[in-house]
Scaffold this active site. Structure first.
Site, mmCIF file in Angstrom:
data_model
loop_
_atom_site.group_PDB
_atom_site.id
_atom_site.type_symbol
_atom_site.label_atom_id
_atom_site.label_comp_id
_atom_site.label_asym_id
_atom_site.label_seq_id
_atom_site.Cartn_x
_atom_site.Cartn_y
_atom_site.Cartn_z
ATOM 1 N N ASP A 1 98.995 -71.214 57.783
ATOM 2 C CA ASP A 1 100.231 -70.567 57.365
ATOM 3 C C ASP A 1 99.814 -69.435 56.695
ATOM 4 O OD1 ASP A 1 102.147 -70.246 55.668
ATOM 5 O OD2 ASP A 1 101.631 -72.019 54.335
ATOM 6 N N GLU B 1 75.704 -49.109 53.396
ATOM 7 C CA GLU B 1 74.576 -49.123 52.266
ATOM 8 C C GLU B 1 75.213 -49.939 51.139
ATOM 9 O OE1 GLU B 1 72.643 -45.512 51.495
ATOM 10 O OE2 GLU B 1 72.356 -45.044 53.569
ATOM 11 N N GLU C 1 75.678 -51.988 47.947
ATOM 12 C CA GLU C 1 74.778 -52.559 46.563
ATOM 13 C C GLU C 1 75.279 -53.581 46.004
ATOM 14 O OE1 GLU C 1 73.041 -47.811 45.809
ATOM 15 O OE2 GLU C 1 74.856 -48.474 44.865
ATOM 16 N N GLU D 1 67.455 -51.427 43.087
ATOM 17 C CA GLU D 1 68.133 -50.041 42.700
ATOM 18 C C GLU D 1 68.028 -49.492 41.480
ATOM 19 O OE1 GLU D 1 69.958 -47.505 43.526
ATOM 20 O OE2 GLU D 1 69.987 -47.787 45.929
ATOM 21 N N GLU E 1 69.952 -53.626 46.530
ATOM 22 C CA GLU E 1 70.413 -53.022 47.673
ATOM 23 C C GLU E 1 69.810 -53.562 49.304
ATOM 24 O OE1 GLU E 1 70.649 -48.861 50.245
ATOM 25 O OE2 GLU E 1 71.102 -48.671 48.093
ATOM 26 N N HIS F 1 77.560 -46.631 50.641
ATOM 27 C CA HIS F 1 77.658 -45.327 51.408
ATOM 28 C C HIS F 1 77.855 -45.818 52.812
ATOM 29 C CE1 HIS F 1 74.561 -43.376 48.419
ATOM 30 N NE2 HIS F 1 75.815 -43.660 47.627
ATOM 31 N N ARG G 1 72.612 -34.317 47.303
ATOM 32 C CA ARG G 1 73.150 -35.490 47.176
ATOM 33 C C ARG G 1 74.341 -35.684 46.123
ATOM 34 N NH1 ARG G 1 70.054 -39.942 49.262
ATOM 35 N NH2 ARG G 1 68.263 -39.366 50.058
ATOM 36 N N GLU H 1 77.372 -38.894 56.175
ATOM 37 C CA GLU H 1 77.402 -39.951 55.074
ATOM 38 C C GLU H 1 78.511 -39.831 54.211
ATOM 39 O OE1 GLU H 1 73.825 -41.935 52.525
ATOM 40 O OE2 GLU H 1 74.345 -39.746 52.083
ATOM 41 N N ARG I 1 79.631 -40.940 50.674
ATOM 42 C CA ARG I 1 79.164 -41.543 49.337
ATOM 43 C C ARG I 1 80.066 -41.937 48.354
ATOM 44 N NH1 ARG I 1 76.316 -38.756 46.376
ATOM 45 N NH2 ARG I 1 74.477 -40.186 46.048
#
Length: 448
Positions: free
Chosen positions: A54, A133, A135, A190, A197, A246, A320, A337, A339
């Site tokens: 449904d 990735e 977490e 982490e 992670e 990520h 980063r 990547e 982030r």
């Protein structure tokens, strides 16, 4: 490996499978299932795409007068869960959703991602790979079995037992995932207390998104077995890092080559023109697709300075601090990547949007801005403005407004998903905006 109906029938008997979960995801990204007995009669119905449910009972799907939906299982997603009981094993299949007329349902997030992949193939690429990735936090349960915000460790990044008391829980999660066919590449504590992670190998985007959904189910199931509660909430505790997911992305051509790699790149980064244009598309639409990558009110408590999450729309190589970076690996491992994504995002919707944003960059030759290799967190507002660096949306309200202004992102979602997503998020924001929080009581009650 291709799994056939005969393979499934054989495993049902060999592994004493007594129940079968037909799984699918709603617009919010929550994994749903219809569980049926694995009898010959029911198995025939499932394998001939005749299992129904449904659709009006699922948020954002259809109205009650058009409720019948059919589940078409992807046989390659067949898995037998390793936690069967005395009454036999339980197996699962991830399904696409179809209408009674035999058409793919426009509100099915997985089917919507397949639509984006068909566009990718027309542009000239064979596959879109994703290495996620995700977490998560592990919290203790109270005497009634309800989750608390109390962690069971004081660990930090890459810590070992006895500091990391969840070591055994993570190890069992990895063992179960491996038994289910995941290729786990890393498992570690982490940065924040109680945060963990587990990274698994990249795959084509459809399989990778399926893996994310199954991964969440496994993590929550095994955590419960150890007397813990696993949550993928973006920011469950104030004052510590939130949880991200990520997304490492790459396109491959029909010759099996990574379309993002170019050893003779005149800019010296060994990225191809395709990669730069894809990056240009990701950058152009970043502000407007944030509501999909960070879809809850709580998501924006993570996207603040000081906790490693990206706050500014920029890209770089080693740095980063920007939104997008280019990890050092080259050749077949060349990738971009993103982030900002957090694990509350519906992976099927998030990757459909990211793919379409990147394809927009390729098709319209959108130039990526210059990379920013300095630490953006320590830049002044004037320095960021001079460098052309824009902030991400600061609230879900602002993100949803921006989403409605981007035709590429809206098209990537399709009208049905876009309309229902925006409606749900407006309701969520209104509920949050009207709620009187403890912070307000603490700061205003005695002051006024």
């Amino acid at each position: 490996m291709t799994i056939t109906a005969a393979d499934i029938r054989r495993e049902v008997k060999e592994k004493n499978v007594t129940f079968l979960r037909l799984m699918f995801s709603d617009i919010a990204g929550t994994l749903k299932n219809v569980e049926i007995p694995a009898t010959d009669e029911q198995l025939d119905k499932v394998l001939s795409n005749k299992a129904m449910f449904d659709g009006s009972s699922i948020e954002g799907f259809v109205r009650i007068n058009e409720s019948d939906m059919f589940l078409h299982p992807d046989l390659d997603t067949w898995t037998v869960f390793p936690w069967g009981g005395e009454n036999g094993a339980v197996a699962g299949l991830i399904c696409d959703i179809y209408t009674p007329e035999g058409e793919p349902f426009a509100g099915d997030p997985r089917g919507n991602l397949k639509r984006a992949l068909r566009h990718m193939e027309k542009v000239g690429f064979k596959s879109f790979n994703l290495g996620p990735e995700p977490e998560f936090f592990l919290f203790k349960l109270d005497e009634k079995g309800e989750p608390t915000l109390e962690v069971n460790d004081r660990g930090g990044y890459f810590d070992l037992a006895p500091t990391d008391l969840a070591d055994n829980t993570r190890r069992e999660i990895v063992n179960v995932l491996t038994e289910m066919g995941f290729e786990v590449e890393a498992s570690h504590h982490e940065v924040a207390i109680g945060q963990h992670e587990i990274d698994f190998k990249y795959a084509d985007v459809l399989k990778a998104c399926d893996n994310i959904q199954i991964f969440k189910l496994v993590v929550k199931t095994i955590a419960r077995k150890h007397g813990l509660y696993a949550t993928f909430m973006a920011k469950p505790k104030f004052g510590i890092n939130g949880s991200g997911m990520h997304c490492n992305m790459s396109l491959f051509d029909y010759d099996g080559n990574n379309a993002f790699f170019e050893p003779e790149d005149p800019k010296g980064m060994q990225l191809s023109e395709t990669a730069y244009y894809f990056l240009g598309g990701l950058m152009k639409h970043a502000y407007n697709y944030t509501a999909i990558m960070n879809p809850t009110v709580n998501s924006y408590k993570r996207l603040v300075p000081g906790y490693e999450a990206p706050v500014y729309i920029a890209w770089a190589g080693r740095n980063r601090s920007p939104l997008i970076r280019v990890p050092a690996s080259r050749g077949m491992g060349t990738r971009l990547e993103l982030r900002s994504v957090d694990p509350t995002a519906n992976p099927y919707l998030a990757l459909a949007v990211l793919l379409e944003a990147g394809l927009d960059g390729i098709e319209n030759k959108i130039e990526a801005p210059a990379p920013v290799e300095s630490n953006i967190y320590i830049m002044t507002q004037e320095e960021r403005k001079e460098a052309g660096i824009r902030d991400l949306p600061s609230t879900l309200h602002n993100a949803v407004k921006a989403l409605q202004d981007d035709e590429v992102v809206k098209s990537a979602l399709g009208n049905h998903i876009f309309t229902n997503f925006v409606e749900a998020k407006k309701i969520e924001w209104s509920s949050y905006a009207a709620f009187v929080s403890q912070w307000e009581i603490d700061n205003y009650l005695d002051l006024y």
